[in-house]
Design an enzyme around this catalytic site. Structure first.
Site, PDB file in Angstrom:
ATOM      1  N   ASP A   1       1.409   0.451   4.528  1.00 23.74           N
ATOM      2  CA  ASP A   1       0.270   1.660   4.262  1.00 23.74           C
ATOM      3  C   ASP A   1       0.199   2.496   5.611  1.00 23.74           C
ATOM      4  O   ASP A   1       0.959   2.333   6.504  1.00 23.74           O
ATOM      5  CB  ASP A   1      -1.010   0.809   3.920  1.00 23.74           C
ATOM      6  CG  ASP A   1      -1.169  -0.289   5.079  1.00 23.74           C
ATOM      7  OD1 ASP A   1      -0.525  -0.504   5.918  1.00 23.74           O
ATOM      8  OD2 ASP A   1      -2.324  -0.901   4.570  1.00 23.74           O
TER       9      ASP A   1
ATOM     10  N   ASN B   1     -12.936  -7.354   3.843  1.00 25.07           N
ATOM     11  CA  ASN B   1     -13.525  -6.958   2.498  1.00 25.07           C
ATOM     12  C   ASN B   1     -12.740  -7.312   1.598  1.00 25.07           C
ATOM     13  O   ASN B   1     -12.830  -7.000   0.122  1.00 25.07           O
ATOM     14  CB  ASN B   1     -13.898  -5.522   2.567  1.00 25.07           C
ATOM     15  CG  ASN B   1     -12.631  -4.647   2.566  1.00 25.07           C
ATOM     16  OD1 ASN B   1     -11.521  -4.957   2.656  1.00 25.07           O
ATOM     17  ND2 ASN B   1     -12.877  -3.360   2.355  1.00 25.07           N
TER      18      ASN B   1
ATOM     19  N   HIS C   1      -9.609  -6.526   1.062  1.00 29.81           N
ATOM     20  CA  HIS C   1      -8.480  -5.698   0.648  1.00 29.81           C
ATOM     21  C   HIS C   1      -7.101  -6.040   1.118  1.00 29.81           C
ATOM     22  O   HIS C   1      -6.990  -7.006   1.855  1.00 29.81           O
ATOM     23  CB  HIS C   1      -8.715  -4.174   1.597  1.00 29.81           C
ATOM     24  CG  HIS C   1      -8.510  -3.945   2.986  1.00 29.81           C
ATOM     25  ND1 HIS C   1      -8.850  -3.036   3.615  1.00 29.81           N
ATOM     26  CD2 HIS C   1      -7.608  -4.996   3.745  1.00 29.81           C
ATOM     27  CE1 HIS C   1      -8.495  -3.090   4.874  1.00 29.81           C
ATOM     28  NE2 HIS C   1      -7.713  -4.301   4.970  1.00 29.81           N
TER      29      HIS C   1
ATOM     30  N   GLU D   1      -8.576  -1.043  -1.760  1.00 30.98           N
ATOM     31  CA  GLU D   1      -9.961  -1.420  -1.528  1.00 30.98           C
ATOM     32  C   GLU D   1     -10.709  -2.009  -2.653  1.00 30.98           C
ATOM     33  O   GLU D   1     -10.282  -1.673  -3.854  1.00 30.98           O
ATOM     34  CB  GLU D   1     -10.534  -0.135  -1.024  1.00 30.98           C
ATOM     35  CG  GLU D   1     -10.095   0.505   0.244  1.00 30.98           C
ATOM     36  CD  GLU D   1     -10.269  -0.348   1.439  1.00 30.98           C
ATOM     37  OE1 GLU D   1     -10.684  -1.459   1.546  1.00 30.98           O
ATOM     38  OE2 GLU D   1     -10.348   0.199   2.537  1.00 30.98           O
TER      39      GLU D   1
HETATM   40  C1  F6R Z   1      -2.793  -2.910   7.572  1.00 27.78           C
HETATM   41  C2  F6R Z   1      -3.169  -3.521   6.363  1.00 27.78           C
HETATM   42  C3  F6R Z   1      -4.475  -3.969   6.319  1.00 27.78           C
HETATM   43  C4  F6R Z   1      -4.613  -5.385   7.170  1.00 27.78           C
HETATM   44  C5  F6R Z   1      -5.627  -6.137   7.088  1.00 27.78           C
HETATM   45  C6  F6R Z   1      -5.850  -7.188   8.081  1.00 27.78           C
HETATM   46  O1  F6R Z   1      -1.218  -2.600   7.544  1.00 27.78           O
HETATM   47  O2  F6R Z   1      -2.505  -3.298   5.553  1.00 27.78           O
HETATM   48  O3  F6R Z   1      -4.635  -4.445   4.957  1.00 27.78           O
HETATM   49  O4  F6R Z   1      -3.516  -6.201   6.904  1.00 27.78           O
HETATM   50  O5  F6R Z   1      -6.992  -5.157   7.225  1.00 27.78           O
HETATM   51  O6  F6R Z   1      -5.786  -6.497   9.545  1.00 27.78           O
HETATM   52  P1  F6R Z   1      -5.935  -7.482  10.711  1.00 27.78           P
HETATM   53  O7  F6R Z   1      -4.664  -8.524  10.566  1.00 27.78           O
HETATM   54  O8  F6R Z   1      -5.779  -6.602  11.924  1.00 27.78           O
HETATM   55  O9  F6R Z   1      -7.066  -8.339  10.704  1.00 27.78           O
END
Ligand code: F6R
Length: 237
Positions: free
Chosen positions: A68, A136, A138, A143
């Site tokens: 992403d 959340n 995701h 989302e």
């Molecule tokens: C980022 C992504 C997000 C993160 C998620 C957890 O490329 O795909 O979905 O994996 O927000 O982020 P961290 O590891 O920073 O808590």
């Protein structure tokens, strides 16, 4: 059954994740690896990249797809998923010619998603997908919503995502997200979900409840038969 393997700390979890990735590369050298960024998985990418000097030729055929991207932030900004992945993994391993991902400032974001969608249709499916858990729920930038999207798409970022540590202090704010969709993720041969730290305590508990809902996209991982869920002790304390 989604059941966590618990490690004493983030470092131990990262070593185990790197070992799992290396084992996959030994099994299938031309693996298509899809990689999330963020705080949780980066250390495991560094540890895996450090294996380049072992002489095992682990990375000769590896292909990497970025999961992403923050839309609207210049590509070279250190906050982009691009910068995270290039610095920790793609450049140390010289993978540029076998690396694909969304541009963060495409002239036409929908066309950019179509490009990635076509690339994945021609080169997929993903063999191993590394995911982090959003506070959340995701996955990537899929989302919470009344409906989820199957393939690469432009996403409206949730408030929780806009507060993500990667971009929290950025002056330039993302206008949207670019992400692979839920079917792309669930069609992966194998998924590794890494979860770390106290802020993930509530979302992990929600995930483990087994209730599947579009309002908690990670819950769809219950529909995949090969998910490894790694977490550190802090997430359970
Ligand atoms: C980022 C992504 C997000 C993160 C998620 C957890 O490329 O795909 O979905 O994996 O927000 O982020 P961290 O590891 O920073 O808590």
């Amino acid at each position: 059954m989604l059941s966590p393997t618990v490690f004493p700390d983030h470092e131990a979890m990262s070593h185990a994740a790197a070992d799992l990735l290396a084992a996959q590369l030994r099994r299938k050298p031309d693996t298509l690896l899809c990689l999330a960024t963020g705080a949780t998985p980066m250390r495991s990418y560094e540890l895996l990249a450090a294996q380049r000097d072992t002489g095992a030729n682990l990375f000769d055929q590896l292909r990497v797809l970025k999961l992403d991207e923050w839309g609207g932030i210049p590509m070279e900004n250190p906050a982009t998923c691009e910068s995270f992945l290039r610095k920790s993994f793609v450049e140390p391993l010289g993978l540029e010619s076998r690396y694909v991902g969304f541009h963060s400032q495409p002239a036409d974001p929908v066309a950019e998603c179509d490009r990635i969608r076509r690339w994945l249709a021609e080169n997929g499916p993903i063999d191993l997908c590394v995911l982090g858990l959003g506070v959340n729920g995701h996955l990537g930038f899929n989302e919470p919503a009344d409906a989820l999207q199957p393939h690469a798409h432009v996403a409206t970022l949730a408030d929780e995502s806009l507060a993500h540590s990667m971009i929290a202090n950025e002056r330039v704010r993302p206008d949207f997200g670019l992400t692979l969709g839920m079917a792309d993720l669930l069609q992966s041969g194998q998924i590794l979900l890494v979860v770390s730290g106290r802020s993930k305590r509530a979302p992990l508990r929600q995930l483990l409840s087994g209730r599947i809902s579009t309002h908690f996209p990670a819950s769809f991982l219950w529909l995949h038969e090969k998910v490894d869920l790694f977490c550190d002790q802090a997430v359970l304390d």
